[in-house]
Design an enzyme around this catalytic site. Structure first.
Site, PDB file in Angstrom:
ATOM      1  N   VAL A 257       3.867   1.186   2.316  1.00  0.00           N
ATOM      2  CA  VAL A 257       3.694   0.139   3.308  1.00  0.00           C
ATOM      3  C   VAL A 257       4.085  -1.205   2.699  1.00  0.00           C
ATOM      4  O   VAL A 257       3.680  -1.532   1.584  1.00  0.00           O
ATOM      5  CB  VAL A 257       2.233   0.076   3.805  1.00  0.00           C
ATOM      6  CG1 VAL A 257       2.089  -0.943   4.926  1.00  0.00           C
ATOM      7  CG2 VAL A 257       1.774   1.442   4.279  1.00  0.00           C
TER       8      VAL A 257
ATOM      9  N   ASP B 287      -7.531  11.726   9.943  1.00  0.00           N
ATOM     10  CA  ASP B 287      -7.643  11.149   8.598  1.00  0.00           C
ATOM     11  C   ASP B 287      -8.391   9.821   8.643  1.00  0.00           C
ATOM     12  O   ASP B 287      -7.939   8.811   8.137  1.00  0.00           O
ATOM     13  CB  ASP B 287      -6.259  10.973   7.970  1.00  0.00           C
ATOM     14  CG  ASP B 287      -6.344  10.743   6.456  1.00  0.00           C
ATOM     15  OD1 ASP B 287      -7.422  10.979   5.879  1.00  0.00           O
ATOM     16  OD2 ASP B 287      -5.340  10.315   5.871  1.00  0.00           O
TER      17      ASP B 287
ATOM     18  N   GLY C 249       0.814  -1.204   0.000  1.00  0.00           N
ATOM     19  CA  GLY C 249       0.000   0.000   0.000  1.00  0.00           C
ATOM     20  C   GLY C 249       0.842   1.246   0.000  1.00  0.00           C
ATOM     21  O   GLY C 249       2.060   1.208   0.201  1.00  0.00           O
TER      22      GLY C 249
END
Ligand code: NAG
Ligand code: NAG
Ligand code: NAG
Ligand code: NAG
Ligand code: NAG
Ligand code: NAG
Ligand code: NAG
Length: 654
Positions: free
Chosen positions: A345, A456, A338
Site C-alpha cells: 500500500v 479478515d 503498509g
C-alpha cells in the site's frame, strides 16, 4: 411511573390507516384529550385557542419544514399550539392535513385545554402549558397489526425491526428535521419499511431517548405496528407506507451511539378501546395486504434510492496508470505505508490534491478483466461512514491497482498495542470505535446490496480517521480476487490467525458468523489493549480469549480492562462489551449473535444478554504472514474445557 400497565394495545389494521393516496381526508389515528381541564365556550381561553388554530392553518405557517408553533394570550389563558407533518409529505399534503384537523378538533375534543390529535399525515397539539422543546412521552399509544409473524421467523424479524429502527433513530436524532425512513430486506421481494420522527424542537439527546423508548414498545411479534407519544413516533410495516421517492438516500449512520434510554416508562396513558369489525377487516386486510405486497414488489423493482451512488460506473472509476505513477512517485519506497495480504500500500496525491492510498495487488486475480471491473464497481458502491471508500482502480497489463480514500490516523493496532499510544484511546473513544466497527460490518452483512463477508477482520484492518472514527479496510477483497463467494466452504483461507473462528480456520467454513467471531476477538482486544495471538499470561492462558473467559467465570471481568483506562471507564459499558465479545467467540456459530443483535445490545441496555458459553479456540503452530498462504502448514487445536484445566481434548489437523 407505572410502566405499560395502563397501556392498551390497539389492534388496528395498518393498511386501513396507511397511505391511501387517493383519499383526500387525512386518516385519523388517535387522540388524547384528558377531561381534567376544560374551558367554557365563551372564555378567553377559547378565543386564544381560536387564534392559535387559525394561525396553524394560516398561510404564514411553514408547511415546507413540516413543523410550526404558535402562541396566543397570557397565562393562565395562554395557548401554545404546534403541528407536525410526516417527514415524507409535501407542503400541500401537510397543509390540507392541518386544515382538516384544525376543523376537526373541536368536534373530537370540544372543551379540553390539552389536546393531541394524531392523524397518519400530521399531528396537532395544543395546551395551556408551554410544551415546546420539552420531551413528552405521556399518553403513548401502541398500534399493532393483528397478524403475527410466523414463529420460526420471529427472532430474525425482531432483530431486523430493532436494528433497522435503531439505526433510523440514530440518523433521525442527528438530523435537523428529526425524521428518517428506510427500507431493509426481509425475505425475497418483501421488504421491511421503518419510519421514525421526533418533533424538531427536541435536542438530539431527547429525540434519541424518545425514539428508543418508542422502539422498545413496538410490537415486533406482529407484521406491523407503531408506537406514538407526543414527542415522537416510530412505525414499521412490510409495505411502503410512506412516500419512498420523497425519502432521500439515508446518510451513513453516525458513529456515536444514542444515549441510553433510562427507564422506559410511559406514564399516565389514556386507555381507549376501539371496536373493530374484525371479520370484515380481516377479509379486507388479506385483500389489501396482497395488493400492497404486489405493489411493494413492483415499487421495489424500480426503487434504487437506497442503494447509494448509482452513478458509479467502470468509466468513472478507472484511472490511468500514469496518474497512479505520478501520484505515488512511481511506487517509491518512501511512499509505502503498509503491506497487507493482498499487496503493498502506497500513499499518494492525485493531481487535484486528493490524498489517496494505493494498493498494488500482489497476485493477479484468477479472473478476467471484465469480472475484475465488475467486482470493483460493486465494491465501490459500498459506501458507509465506517468503511474505507474505494475510489477507483487501474489496470495495466498484469498490474492491478486499487485506489482508496486516504485515512490519516493509521490503523487501530498502531494505537492499541503500543504502550506509548494506548492512552490516546480512552474508554469512550474505544466504545465508539466498537460501535462504529459493528455498524460497518452490519452494512457489509445486510444493509448493502451485496452480502459481503469480510473474512479478515482484525485491528490492522480498522483504520482511524482524523476524529478517530473507525473505518474498516480490505472488505470485498475476496470478490475482487475472484474467490468463490457462493460456496460456503473454501480451501483458500483468507484470514489471520487469532481472529479466525475455529470452523473457518479448521474446515474453511465461513459465514457471517465467522466475521462475528473476529469481531468478538477485536472487542476483547480493544478492551484489554492486548493482542489475541501474541498473548502470554503467567497463569496458563495462552490467548486473550481464554484469558477473558477465565476472568468472566471467576466473576472478575474488569481485570481484563487495559490498566491505562481502568480507572476512568464506564464499568457497566465495559462489562457489557466483554459480555458481547464472549458471546461472539462462542464455539458454536449458531450461538453467536447476529450483528444487528449486537448493535442493539450496544445501544440499548434494556436488552438482556444471554449467558456466554465456551469460546471456540485454536492455536497456531506458525503465524502465516501472507493470509493467502496461510493454508500452508497449520495445526489447529480446539480447546474444550475450562481454562483451569487447560486440557486440549480435541485436535484437528488440516
Ligand atoms: C368528562 O367530564 C364530565 C364532567 O366532568 C363527565 O360527565 C364525563 O363522563 C367525563 N368524560 C370522560 C370520558 O371521562
Ligand atoms: C359565559 O358562559 C357562562 C355559562 O356558560 C355564563 O354564565 C357567562 O355569563 C357567559 N359569559 C359571557 C361573557 O357570555
Ligand atoms: C401572517 O403574517 C402577517 C405578517 O407577518 C401578519 O400580519 C398576519 O397577521 C399573519 N397571519 C396570521 C393568521 O397569523
Ligand atoms: C416557535 O415559533 C417562533 C416564531 O415562528 C420561532 O421563532 C421559534 O423558534 C419557534 N419555537 C420552536 C421551539 O420551534
Ligand atoms: C370544516 O368543517 C365545515 C363543517 O363541519 C366544512 O364545511 C368545511 O369544509 C371544513 N373545512 C375544511 C378545510 O375541512
Ligand atoms: C412522493 O414524493 C415525490 C417527491 O417529493 C413527489 O413528486 C410525489 O408526488 C409524491 N407522491 C405522493 C403520492 O405524494
Ligand atoms: C435486497 O436483496 C436483493 C436480493 O434478494 C438485493 O438485490 C438488494 O440489493 C437488497 N436490497 C437491500 C436494500 O439490501
Amino acid at each position: 411511573m407505572s410502566c405499560c400497565a395502563s397501556l392498551i394495545s390497539l389492534f388496528l389494521f395498518a393498511f386501513l390507516t396507511s397511505v391511501t393516496v387517493s383519499a383526500q381526508d387525512p386518516n385519523y389515528v388517535y387522540h388524547v384529550c384528558p377531561n381534567t381541564t376544560t374551558f367554557s365556550g365563551n372564555s378567553t381561553y377559547f378565543t386564544n385557542l381560536n387564534t392559535v388554530l387559525s394561525s396553524l392553518s394560516s398561510r404564514n405557517a411553514s408547511y415546507s419544514t413540516g413543523f410550526y408553533n404558535a402562541t396566543a394570550g397570557q397565562a393562565p389563558n395562554r395557548v401554545t399550539g404546534t403541528f407536525l407533518c410526516r417527514g415524507d409529505l409535501s407542503p400541500e399534503v401537510c397543509r390540507s392535513c392541518v386544515a382538516f384537523i384544525v376543523n376537526d378538533t373541536l368536534n373530537r375534543c370540544p372543551n379540553q385545554r390539552e389536546v393531541v390529535l394524531y392523524y397518519d399525515e400530521c399531528t396537532v397539539r395544543y395546551s395551556n402549558r408551554n410544551f415546546l422543546s420539552t420531551l413528552s412521552t405521556d399518553g403513548g399509544v401502541r398500534l399493532s397489526n393483528t397478524q403475527d409473524i410466523t414463529s420460526n421467523q420471529a427472532d430474525r424479524f425482531r432483530d431486523l425491526v430493532l436494528s433497522t429502527m435503531t439505526q433510523a433513530a440514530a440518523d433521525a436524532a442527528s438530523s435537523s428535521r428529526k425524521f428518517d425512513a428506510r427500507m431493509a430486506n426481509w425475505t425475497g421481494p418483501q421488504s421491511l419499511y421503518g419510519l421514525v420522527q421526533c418533533t424538531p424542537d427536541l435536542t438530539r439527546q431527547d429525540c434519541s431517548r424518545c425514539l428508543q423508548q418508542s422502539i422498545n414498545q413496538l410490537p415486533t411479534d406482529k407484521i406491523g405496528g407503531r408506537f406514538i407519544v407526543p414527542s415522537c413516533s416510530s412505525r414499521f410495516d412490510l409495505y411502503p407506507f410512506y412516500n419512498e421517492s420523497a425519502v432521500t438516500t439515508p446518510t451513513p449512520p453516525p458513529v456515536s451511539t444514542p444515549p441510553r434510554s433510562g427507564k422506559s416508562g410511559i406514564s399516565s396513558v389514556v386507555v381507549l378501546a376501539i371496536v373493530v369489525p374484525v371479520i370484515v377487516a380481516v377479509l379486507l386486510f388479506i385483500a389489501g395486504y396482497c395488493f400492497l405486497a404486489k405493489r411493494a414488489k413492483k415499487t421495489y423493482g424500480t426503487a434504487s434510492e437506497f442503494d447509494g451512488d448509482d452513478i458509479t460506473t467502470v468509466e468513472s472509476l478507472q484511472l490511468d496508470y500514469g496518474t497512479i505513477q505520478a501520484a505515488t512517485n512511481d511506487f517509491a519506497e518512501s511512499n509505502k505505508i503498509g503491506e497487507g495480504g493482498f499487496g503493498e500500500v502506497y500513499e499518494g496525491t492525485l493531481s487535484d490534491g486528493t490524498e489517496v492510498a494505493v494498493k498494488r495487488l500482489s497476485k493477479s486475480s484468477g479472473q478476467g478483466e471484465a469480472e475484475f471491473k465488475n467486482e470493483v464497481v460493486l465494491v465501490a458502491k459500498l459506501q458507509h461512514r465506517n468503511l474505507v471508500r474505494l475510489l477507483g482502480f487501474c489496470l495495466q497489463g498484469e498490474e492491478r491497482v486499487l485506489v482508496y480514500e486516504y485515512v490519516p490516523n493509521k490503523s487501530l493496532d498502531y494505537f492499541l498495542f503500543d504502550p506509548a499510544k494506548q492512552a490516546q484511546l480512552d474508554w469512550s473513544r474505544r466504545y465508539k470505535i466498537i460501535g462504529g466497527i459493528a455498524r460497518g460490518i452490519i452494512y457489509l452483512h445486510q444493509d448493502s446490496r451485496l452480502t459481503i463477508i469480510h473474512r479478515d477482520l482484525k485491528a490492522s484492518n480498522v483504520l482511524l480517521d482524523a476524529d478517530m472514527n473507525p473505518k474498516i479496510a480490505d472488505f470485498g477483497m475476496a470478490r475482487i480476487f475472484g474467490m468463490d463467494q457462493t460456496e460456503q466452504n473454501t480451501s483458500r483461507i483468507v484470514g489471520t490467525y487469532g481472529y479466525m473462528s475455529p470452523e473457518y480456520a479448521m474446515h474453511g467454513q465461513y459465514s457471517m458468523k465467522s466475521d462475528i467471531y473476529s469481531f468478538g476477538v477485536l472487542v476483547l482486544e480493544i478492551i484489554s489493549g492486548k493482542k489475541n495471538n501474541s498473548f502470554y499470561q503467567t497463569d496458563g492462558a495462552h490467548d486473550l480469549v481464554s484469558y477473558a473467559w477465565g476472568l468472566w467465570n471467576n466473576g472478575t471481568p474488569l481485570d481484563l480492562v487495559d490498566p491505562i483506562i481502568r480507572e476512568n471507564c464506564q464499568r457497566n459499558e465495559v462489562v457489557r462489551c466483554i459480555h458481547i465479545g464472549l458471546l461472539c467467540v462462542q464455539e458454536d456459530p449458531v450461538e453467536r449473535p447476529t450483528l444487528s443483535t449486537i448493535v442493539l445490545m450496544l445501544t440499548s441496555n434494556t436488552v438482556t444478554l444471554p449467558v456466554p458459553r465456551q469460546p471456540g479456540l485454536f492455536f497456531q503452530s506458525r503465524i502465516g504472514k501472507d493470509p493467502l498462504d496461510s493454508e500452508k502448514s497449520t495445526t489447529s487445536k480446539s480447546l474444550l474445557g475450562s481454562v483451569d484445566d487447560a486440557s486440549i481434548t480435541d485436535v484437528y489437523t488440516r
